[in-house]
Design an enzyme around this catalytic site. Structure first.
Site, PDB file in Angstrom:
ATOM      1  N   LYS A 120       0.846  -1.204   0.000  1.00 46.73           N
ATOM      2  CA  LYS A 120       0.000   0.000   0.000  1.00 46.73           C
ATOM      3  C   LYS A 120       0.875   1.245   0.000  1.00 46.73           C
ATOM      4  O   LYS A 120       0.604   2.209  -0.709  1.00 46.73           O
ATOM      5  CB  LYS A 120      -0.893   0.030   1.239  1.00 46.73           C
ATOM      6  CG  LYS A 120      -2.102  -0.821   1.130  1.00 46.73           C
ATOM      7  CD  LYS A 120      -3.318  -0.009   0.692  1.00 46.73           C
ATOM      8  CE  LYS A 120      -4.458  -0.981   0.444  1.00 46.73           C
ATOM      9  NZ  LYS A 120      -5.611  -0.445  -0.139  1.00 46.73           N
ATOM     10  N   LYS A 204       0.936 -11.729 -10.285  1.00 47.22           N
ATOM     11  CA  LYS A 204       0.123 -12.894  -9.899  1.00 47.22           C
ATOM     12  C   LYS A 204      -1.346 -12.616 -10.204  1.00 47.22           C
ATOM     13  O   LYS A 204      -1.775 -11.453 -10.160  1.00 47.22           O
ATOM     14  CB  LYS A 204       0.344 -13.223  -8.426  1.00 47.22           C
ATOM     15  CG  LYS A 204      -0.485 -12.402  -7.514  1.00 47.22           C
ATOM     16  CD  LYS A 204      -0.691 -12.944  -6.137  1.00 47.22           C
ATOM     17  CE  LYS A 204      -1.653 -11.951  -5.531  1.00 47.22           C
ATOM     18  NZ  LYS A 204      -2.305 -12.181  -4.359  1.00 47.22           N
ATOM     19  N   LYS A 207      -7.877 -10.702  -8.135  1.00 46.55           N
ATOM     20  CA  LYS A 207      -9.123  -9.998  -8.442  1.00 46.55           C
ATOM     21  C   LYS A 207      -8.882  -8.488  -8.525  1.00 46.55           C
ATOM     22  O   LYS A 207      -9.399  -7.809  -9.390  1.00 46.55           O
ATOM     23  CB  LYS A 207     -10.221 -10.347  -7.426  1.00 46.55           C
ATOM     24  CG  LYS A 207      -9.724 -10.629  -6.030  1.00 46.55           C
ATOM     25  CD  LYS A 207     -10.635 -11.562  -5.217  1.00 46.55           C
ATOM     26  CE  LYS A 207      -9.921 -12.021  -3.937  1.00 46.55           C
ATOM     27  NZ  LYS A 207     -10.482 -13.143  -3.271  1.00 46.55           N
TER      28      LYS A 207
HETATM   29  P1  TYM Z   1      -7.099 -14.571  -0.670  1.00 45.50           P
HETATM   30  O1  TYM Z   1      -8.573 -14.521  -0.476  1.00 45.50           O
HETATM   31  O2  TYM Z   1      -6.441 -13.413  -1.295  1.00 45.50           O
HETATM   32  O3  TYM Z   1      -6.777 -15.846  -1.531  1.00 45.50           O
HETATM   33  C1  TYM Z   1      -7.234 -17.145  -1.164  1.00 45.50           C
HETATM   34  C2  TYM Z   1      -6.132 -18.158  -1.427  1.00 45.50           C
HETATM   35  O4  TYM Z   1      -5.837 -18.191  -2.813  1.00 45.50           O
HETATM   36  C3  TYM Z   1      -4.443 -18.046  -3.000  1.00 45.50           C
HETATM   37  N1  TYM Z   1      -4.201 -17.326  -4.257  1.00 45.50           N
HETATM   38  C4  TYM Z   1      -3.364 -17.740  -5.204  1.00 45.50           C
HETATM   39  N2  TYM Z   1      -2.591 -18.834  -5.302  1.00 45.50           N
HETATM   40  C5  TYM Z   1      -1.846 -18.972  -6.413  1.00 45.50           C
HETATM   41  N3  TYM Z   1      -1.826 -18.078  -7.422  1.00 45.50           N
HETATM   42  C6  TYM Z   1      -2.588 -16.965  -7.375  1.00 45.50           C
HETATM   43  N4  TYM Z   1      -2.569 -16.098  -8.372  1.00 45.50           N
HETATM   44  C7  TYM Z   1      -3.410 -16.763  -6.231  1.00 45.50           C
HETATM   45  N5  TYM Z   1      -4.261 -15.776  -5.833  1.00 45.50           N
HETATM   46  C8  TYM Z   1      -4.746 -16.144  -4.631  1.00 45.50           C
HETATM   47  C9  TYM Z   1      -3.975 -17.226  -1.795  1.00 45.50           C
HETATM   48  O5  TYM Z   1      -2.594 -17.378  -1.555  1.00 45.50           O
HETATM   49  C10 TYM Z   1      -4.822 -17.809  -0.692  1.00 45.50           C
HETATM   50  O6  TYM Z   1      -4.249 -18.987  -0.159  1.00 45.50           O
HETATM   51  N6  TYM Z   1      -5.406 -13.710   3.933  1.00 45.50           N
HETATM   52  C11 TYM Z   1      -5.943 -14.729   3.071  1.00 45.50           C
HETATM   53  C12 TYM Z   1      -7.178 -15.401   3.633  1.00 45.50           C
HETATM   54  C13 TYM Z   1      -7.021 -15.920   5.016  1.00 45.50           C
HETATM   55  C14 TYM Z   1      -6.312 -17.083   5.403  1.00 45.50           C
HETATM   56  C15 TYM Z   1      -6.470 -17.161   6.835  1.00 45.50           C
HETATM   57  C16 TYM Z   1      -5.564 -18.047   4.725  1.00 45.50           C
HETATM   58  C17 TYM Z   1      -7.571 -15.361   6.125  1.00 45.50           C
HETATM   59  N7  TYM Z   1      -7.222 -16.119   7.220  1.00 45.50           N
HETATM   60  C18 TYM Z   1      -5.890 -18.200   7.548  1.00 45.50           C
HETATM   61  C19 TYM Z   1      -4.999 -19.080   5.457  1.00 45.50           C
HETATM   62  C20 TYM Z   1      -5.157 -19.156   6.875  1.00 45.50           C
HETATM   63  C21 TYM Z   1      -6.343 -14.086   1.734  1.00 45.50           C
HETATM   64  O7  TYM Z   1      -6.712 -12.949   1.683  1.00 45.50           O
HETATM   65  O8  TYM Z   1      -6.371 -14.934   0.699  1.00 45.50           O
END
Ligand code: TYM
Length: 343
Positions: A120, A204, A207
């Site tokens: 950010k 990567k 969204k």
């Molecule tokens: P989030 O919602 O951004 O993404 C969910 C999961 O998808 C994976 N991901 C990807 N993996 C590979 N290539 C990509 N382009 C890609 N885009 C997204 C993310 O690495 C993630 O595993 N903070 C987390 C959510 C969360 C969480 C947790 C995860 C909240 N509490 C506890 C594990 C344990 C997040 O925003 O992911």
């Protein structure tokens, strides 16, 4: 990894409903491996991190829609609520309770080094205007994880640092009280699918960057997303020999296209300058529809059966609540917050 195969390996993972639906980066990076681990007798705790979405979504109608979409996506993609514990973060208040505690076991300096916050700043946001939810994001995430005392956290590469700081908080907590309340969890990140590149071929898939290939959107939109994907920029005409390595469209073929001989044939012809980008992308679109068609149909059925979905989430929250309440009691005892006046 041997431990994973032993069948007694517990995993925890979440997804933030900050966008409208899951994309293939979420699916191959996290959801697919997590769903595969639901077979494990150690248990899989998979949840929708709705409280995390508040860092960016400040419109209640949008948030309601996002949460419903991601819940339906996950179930349609094969999450089995009889095997995994599937729930919403906000339905289990212990996530918030443990967050308040854990903030005391990590320093401000350490928090300032976290990527989400630093990104950010790099994008030019004034440090003083960054909301505290975003700054504290890794603490809520650590609480999500540590409540269930898991062995592993299946995530994409972008979450590695968050799992590391979770370990740091657990370690510093354990050290302060001289006992292992929180076992240290490991990040489970696939070398092949931990970072799926976006259709811009650079960053990567995400969204917020608008470089995704969706799973459940209208066919015409998915086709458009695939057709506009970056390929080999040095290739001017379809008769020029093209590069397959590092070409996102072929990476997507490797992931999505179950017809491996077709993929090999396309790669060969691409290298020789005997196939056009349009045909390669057309076939990717067909493969996408083939792979995800059952999930797209299941999702439509679920959309018409929200009572069932509500029941699944209620049961999941109950199951998650049993474990997280136990952990919180143990934590309050350890801290000295539980004493002779409240036992
Ligand atoms: P989030 O919602 O951004 O993404 C969910 C999961 O998808 C994976 N991901 C990807 N993996 C590979 N290539 C990509 N382009 C890609 N885009 C997204 C993310 O690495 C993630 O595993 N903070 C987390 C959510 C969360 C969480 C947790 C995860 C909240 N509490 C506890 C594990 C344990 C997040 O925003 O992911």
């Amino acid at each position: 990894m041997d431990k994973i195969k032993s069948g007694n390996y517990r995993v925890v993972s979440g997804i933030t409903p900050s966008g409208s639906s899951m994309h293939i980066g979420n699916y191959f990076g996290m959801a697919k491996p997590a769903i595969e681990l639901q077979e494990n007798s150690g248990g899989a705790f998979l949840f929708i991190a709705d409280l995390h979405a508040l860092t960016t979504v400040h419109n209640s109608e949008e948030l309601k829609g996002n949460i419903t979409n991601v819940v339906l996506d996950y179930l349609a993609l094969g999450l089995d609520p009889d095997k995994a514990t599937f729930f919403r973060q906000s339905d289990v208040p212990e996530h918030s309770l443990l967050t308040v505690v854990l903030g005391n076991y990590i320093s401000y300096g350490h928090m300032k080094r976290m990527h989400a916050f630093k990104d950010k700043l790099q994008k030019g946001t004034n440090q003083d205007s960054i909301n505290m939810g975003l700054f504290n994001y890794p603490i809520l995430m650590a609480a999500d994880i540590l409540l269930y005392k898991p062995d592993g956290v299946p995530v994409g590469e972008d979450q590695r640092q968050h799992v590391e700081i979770t370990r740091d908080m657990a370690e510093s907590f354990n050290k302060a009280y001289g006992k292992e309340i929180f076992p240290l969890p490991e990040a489970v990140i696939s070398k092949e699918t931990g970072k799926i590149v976006g259709t811009d071929g650079k960053r990567k898939m995400s969204k917020s960057l608008g470089n995704i290939i969706g799973i459940f959107e209208d066919e015409s939109l998915i086709k458009k997303q695939i057709m506009s994907s970056y390929t080999d920029p040095n290739r001017k005409k379809s008769t020029d020999p093209g590069k397959v390595e590092g070409n996102p469209v072929f990476q997507y073929h490797d992931l999505i296209n179950d017809d491996k001989s077709e993929v090999e044939d396309l790669k060969k012809r691409y290298r020789e300058g005997k196939v056009g980008d349009v045909e390669v992308k057309d076939r990717l679109f067909t493969a996408h529809m083939r792979l995800f068609d059952p999930a797209r149909k299941r999702r439509k059925e679920l959309e018409n059966n929200l009572d069932l979905v509500r029941e699944i989430l209620e049961k999941g929250a109950e199951k998650a609540g049993e474990i997280s309440k136990k952990t919180m009691t143990e934590v309050y005892e350890t801290l000295g917050i539980r004493n002779q006046l409240n036992v």
